[in-house]
Scaffold this motif. Structure first.
Motif, PDB file in Angstrom:
ATOM      1  N   LEU A  28      16.757  86.191  66.901  1.00  0.00           N
ATOM      2  CA  LEU A  28      15.483  85.709  67.438  1.00  0.00           C
ATOM      3  C   LEU A  28      15.519  84.194  67.501  1.00  0.00           C
ATOM      4  CD1 LEU A  28      12.706  87.806  65.632  1.00  0.00           C
ATOM      5  CD2 LEU A  28      13.427  87.999  68.012  1.00  0.00           C
ATOM      6  N   LEU A  29      15.143  83.643  68.645  1.00  0.00           N
ATOM      7  CA  LEU A  29      15.148  82.196  68.835  1.00  0.00           C
ATOM      8  C   LEU A  29      13.807  81.752  69.389  1.00  0.00           C
ATOM      9  CD1 LEU A  29      18.603  81.937  70.575  1.00  0.00           C
ATOM     10  CD2 LEU A  29      18.081  80.934  68.364  1.00  0.00           C
ATOM     11  N   LEU A  30      13.282  80.663  68.863  1.00  0.00           N
ATOM     12  CA  LEU A  30      12.090  80.051  69.426  1.00  0.00           C
ATOM     13  C   LEU A  30      12.420  78.621  69.852  1.00  0.00           C
ATOM     14  CD1 LEU A  30       9.524  78.932  66.717  1.00  0.00           C
ATOM     15  CD2 LEU A  30      11.820  79.677  66.114  1.00  0.00           C
ATOM     16  N   GLU A  31      11.454  77.978  70.502  1.00  0.00           N
ATOM     17  CA  GLU A  31      11.585  76.646  71.102  1.00  0.00           C
ATOM     18  C   GLU A  31      12.417  76.736  72.385  1.00  0.00           C
ATOM     19  OE1 GLU A  31       9.921  74.004  70.436  1.00  0.00           O
ATOM     20  OE2 GLU A  31       8.978  74.779  68.622  1.00  0.00           O
ATOM     21  N   ALA A  32      11.747  76.459  73.510  1.00  0.00           N
ATOM     22  CA  ALA A  32      12.353  76.677  74.825  1.00  0.00           C
ATOM     23  C   ALA A  32      13.667  75.924  75.008  1.00  0.00           C
ATOM     24  CB  ALA A  32      11.364  76.292  75.921  1.00  0.00           C
ATOM     25  N   SER A  33      13.740  74.678  74.572  1.00  0.00           N
ATOM     26  CA  SER A  33      14.980  73.911  74.743  1.00  0.00           C
ATOM     27  C   SER A  33      16.127  74.531  73.967  1.00  0.00           C
ATOM     28  CB  SER A  33      14.768  72.458  74.306  1.00  0.00           C
ATOM     29  OG  SER A  33      13.804  71.821  75.113  1.00  0.00           O
ATOM     30  N   SER A  34      15.846  75.001  72.759  1.00  0.00           N
ATOM     31  CA  SER A  34      16.888  75.639  71.951  1.00  0.00           C
ATOM     32  C   SER A  34      17.331  76.959  72.573  1.00  0.00           C
ATOM     33  CB  SER A  34      16.380  75.878  70.526  1.00  0.00           C
ATOM     34  OG  SER A  34      16.100  74.655  69.887  1.00  0.00           O
ATOM     35  N   ILE A  35      16.377  77.686  73.151  1.00  0.00           N
ATOM     36  CA  ILE A  35      16.730  78.940  73.828  1.00  0.00           C
ATOM     37  C   ILE A  35      17.655  78.664  75.007  1.00  0.00           C
ATOM     38  CG2 ILE A  35      15.815  80.877  75.149  1.00  0.00           C
ATOM     39  CD1 ILE A  35      13.269  80.689  73.393  1.00  0.00           C
ATOM     40  N   ILE A  36      17.357  77.618  75.764  1.00  0.00           N
ATOM     41  CA  ILE A  36      18.216  77.276  76.910  1.00  0.00           C
ATOM     42  C   ILE A  36      19.599  76.852  76.423  1.00  0.00           C
ATOM     43  CG2 ILE A  36      18.513  75.683  78.851  1.00  0.00           C
ATOM     44  CD1 ILE A  36      15.431  75.771  79.147  1.00  0.00           C
ATOM     45  N   GLU A  37      19.674  76.144  75.323  1.00  0.00           N
ATOM     46  CA  GLU A  37      20.976  75.793  74.738  1.00  0.00           C
ATOM     47  C   GLU A  37      21.758  77.071  74.423  1.00  0.00           C
ATOM     48  OE1 GLU A  37      22.470  72.828  73.710  1.00  0.00           O
ATOM     49  OE2 GLU A  37      20.862  71.336  73.877  1.00  0.00           O
ATOM     50  N   TYR A  38      21.081  78.062  73.899  1.00  0.00           N
ATOM     51  CA  TYR A  38      21.729  79.335  73.562  1.00  0.00           C
ATOM     52  C   TYR A  38      22.222  80.038  74.828  1.00  0.00           C
ATOM     53  CZ  TYR A  38      22.240  84.020  71.509  1.00  0.00           C
ATOM     54  OH  TYR A  38      22.726  85.245  71.093  1.00  0.00           O
ATOM     55  N   ILE A  39      21.378  80.070  75.852  1.00  0.00           N
ATOM     56  CA  ILE A  39      21.783  80.677  77.121  1.00  0.00           C
ATOM     57  C   ILE A  39      22.984  79.942  77.696  1.00  0.00           C
ATOM     58  CG2 ILE A  39      21.063  81.109  79.509  1.00  0.00           C
ATOM     59  CD1 ILE A  39      18.171  81.417  78.372  1.00  0.00           C
ATOM     60  N   ALA A  40      22.954  78.612  77.620  1.00  0.00           N
ATOM     61  CA  ALA A  40      24.066  77.815  78.143  1.00  0.00           C
ATOM     62  C   ALA A  40      25.363  78.134  77.423  1.00  0.00           C
ATOM     63  CB  ALA A  40      23.741  76.326  78.019  1.00  0.00           C
ATOM     64  N   ARG A  41      25.283  78.348  76.143  1.00  0.00           N
ATOM     65  CA  ARG A  41      26.497  78.587  75.350  1.00  0.00           C
ATOM     66  C   ARG A  41      27.031  80.002  75.520  1.00  0.00           C
ATOM     67  NH1 ARG A  41      27.799  76.929  69.091  1.00  0.00           N
ATOM     68  NH2 ARG A  41      29.805  77.982  68.984  1.00  0.00           N
ATOM     69  N   HIS A  42      26.138  80.979  75.629  1.00  0.00           N
ATOM     70  CA  HIS A  42      26.560  82.377  75.562  1.00  0.00           C
ATOM     71  C   HIS A  42      26.542  83.118  76.899  1.00  0.00           C
ATOM     72  CE1 HIS A  42      26.821  82.544  71.168  1.00  0.00           C
ATOM     73  NE2 HIS A  42      25.744  81.772  71.157  1.00  0.00           N
ATOM     74  N   TYR A  43      25.786  82.619  77.890  1.00  0.00           N
ATOM     75  CA  TYR A  43      25.600  83.429  79.093  1.00  0.00           C
ATOM     76  C   TYR A  43      25.831  82.688  80.405  1.00  0.00           C
ATOM     77  CZ  TYR A  43      23.647  87.081  76.133  1.00  0.00           C
ATOM     78  OH  TYR A  43      23.493  88.060  75.181  1.00  0.00           O
ATOM     79  N   ALA A  44      25.678  81.394  80.447  1.00  0.00           N
ATOM     80  CA  ALA A  44      25.802  80.654  81.705  1.00  0.00           C
ATOM     81  C   ALA A  44      27.224  80.129  81.873  1.00  0.00           C
ATOM     82  CB  ALA A  44      24.810  79.492  81.721  1.00  0.00           C
ATOM     83  N   PRO A  45      27.650  79.899  83.106  1.00  0.00           N
ATOM     84  CA  PRO A  45      28.958  79.276  83.315  1.00  0.00           C
ATOM     85  C   PRO A  45      29.042  77.933  82.601  1.00  0.00           C
ATOM     86  CG  PRO A  45      28.099  80.127  85.389  1.00  0.00           C
ATOM     87  CD  PRO A  45      26.985  80.240  84.382  1.00  0.00           C
ATOM     88  N   SER A  46      30.194  77.627  82.096  1.00  0.00           N
ATOM     89  CA  SER A  46      30.386  76.385  81.342  1.00  0.00           C
ATOM     90  C   SER A  46      29.961  75.173  82.161  1.00  0.00           C
ATOM     91  CB  SER A  46      31.860  76.250  80.934  1.00  0.00           C
ATOM     92  OG  SER A  46      32.080  75.038  80.257  1.00  0.00           O
ATOM     93  N   GLY A  47      29.149  74.325  81.564  1.00  0.00           N
ATOM     94  CA  GLY A  47      28.759  73.079  82.200  1.00  0.00           C
ATOM     95  C   GLY A  47      27.659  73.194  83.227  1.00  0.00           C
ATOM     96  N   SER A  48      27.108  74.386  83.444  1.00  0.00           N
ATOM     97  CA  SER A  48      26.107  74.537  84.499  1.00  0.00           C
ATOM     98  C   SER A  48      24.718  74.098  84.042  1.00  0.00           C
ATOM     99  CB  SER A  48      26.077  75.980  85.005  1.00  0.00           C
ATOM    100  OG  SER A  48      25.794  76.884  83.951  1.00  0.00           O
ATOM    101  N   LEU A  49      24.222  74.650  82.964  1.00  0.00           N
ATOM    102  CA  LEU A  49      22.904  74.260  82.468  1.00  0.00           C
ATOM    103  C   LEU A  49      22.940  72.931  81.724  1.00  0.00           C
ATOM    104  CD1 LEU A  49      21.476  77.671  81.159  1.00  0.00           C
ATOM    105  CD2 LEU A  49      20.531  76.282  83.014  1.00  0.00           C
ATOM    106  N   ILE A  50      24.003  72.716  80.947  1.00  0.00           N
ATOM    107  CA  ILE A  50      24.172  71.504  80.153  1.00  0.00           C
ATOM    108  C   ILE A  50      25.618  71.046  80.319  1.00  0.00           C
ATOM    109  CG2 ILE A  50      24.102  70.511  77.826  1.00  0.00           C
ATOM    110  CD1 ILE A  50      22.033  72.702  77.147  1.00  0.00           C
TER     111      ILE A  50
END
Length: 221
Positions: free
Chosen positions: A66-88
Motif C-alpha cells: 500500500l502506497l500513499l502520496e501521489a508523487s511517491s506512487i508515481i515514483e513506484y510506477i516509474a520504477r516497477h511499471y513504466a519504461p525506464s526514463g519515461s516518467l522520471i
C-alpha cells in the motif's frame, strides 16, 4: 476494470491528486481498478485509513503493498511499471530538477487553489475574503513564474512527473483564478495538457461531478 486487476487505486474521479496518479497509469496503458471513495464503499475507506495517518487519498495497492502520496506512487510506477526514463529521467540531476517542478506544482499551484476551495467549503456564502485574496495572489505569482519557466521547457507529447503534477493543478487553479492573457505560454500549455489522452480521460470521467465544485464550475474545459 475487473477485480482481478493487479493494481488498485483508491480515490475519486473529481480529485486532483487522484488524477495525478491516473495520468501516469493511463500514459503507460496500465490496467488498474479505480476504487471510489464514498458512502457506498466503506471497505474502500477502510483501506485508505489503514495506509496513512490522516486517511488521505489516493492510495495505490499492488498486491500486499500500500502506497500513499501521489508523487511517491508515481515514483513506484516509474520504477516497477513504466519504461525506464519515461516518467522520471534516469539521469539523477535531471530527475532532481523534475522532482523540484513536481513540488512547485503541488505547493505553489495546487495548495493555494485548495486554500480558496477550502474557504468556500467552510462557508460557501461567506468565505474569508482576506484568505481568498491572499491565496489568489500566491497563485498569480506562481503563474508568472511558470510562464517564464515555459520559455525553455519542451512542451511535447510526453507525459512525465511534471505533466502528471501540472495538469490537475492547472485545471482546477484556472477555475479559482483564471490565467491572465499575458501569461500566454501558460495558457497554451494548460490547453495542450488537457488535450493529452492520458489527461482527457480524467477530465471526462470527472465531468459528472462538476456540480460539486464549491465555487461553481465554469462552463468550459
Amino acid at each position: 476494470m475487473s477485480e482481478s486487476a493487479r493494481l488498485a487505486l483508491y480515490g475519486h474521479p473529481f480529485s486532483s491528486y487522484t488524477w495525478k496518479v491516473q495520468i501516469a497509469l493511463h500514459a503507460n496503458d496500465l490496467d488498474y481498478d479505480l476504487r471510489v471513495l464514498g458512502p457506498d464503499h466503506p471497505e474502500h475507506l477502510a483501506v485508505v485509513r489503514s495506509a496513512g495517518p490522516l486517511s488521505k487519498f489516493p492510495v495505490l495497492q499492488d498486491g500486499d503493498t500500500l502506497l500513499l502520496e501521489a508523487s511517491s506512487i508515481i515514483e513506484y510506477i516509474a520504477r516497477h511499471y513504466a519504461p525506464s526514463g519515461s516518467l522520471i529521467p534516469d539521469d539523477q540531476d535531471a530527475a532532481i530538477g523534475m522532482r523540484m517542478l513536481d513540488r512547485v506544482f503541488d505547493n505553489y499551484v495546487m495548495a493555494p487553489m485548495q486554500d480558496v476551495v477550502n474557504e468556500y467549503l467552510r462557508d460557501r456564502d461567506n468565505p474569508d475574503a482576506v484568505r481568498v485574496a491572499e491565496a489568489r495572489a500566491r497563485l498569480e505569482q506562481a503563474y508568472a513564474w511558470l510562464d517564464d519557466w515555459l520559455r525553455d521547457y519542451d512542451r511535447g507529447e510526453q507525459v512525465t512527473l511534471i505533466e502528471c503534477a501540472a495538469a490537475p493543478s492547472l485545471f482546477y487553479a484556472e477555475w479559482v483564478l483564471p490565467i491572465a492573457p499575458e501569461f500566454r505560454r501558460l495558457r497554451a500549455w494548460r490547453a495542450h495538457l488537457l488535450r493529452l489522452p492520458a489527461v482527457s480521460r480524467c477530465v471526462e470521467a470527472a465531468r459528472p461531478y462538476r456540480a460539486g465544485f464549491p465555487l461553481g464550475a465554469p462552463d468550459r474545459d
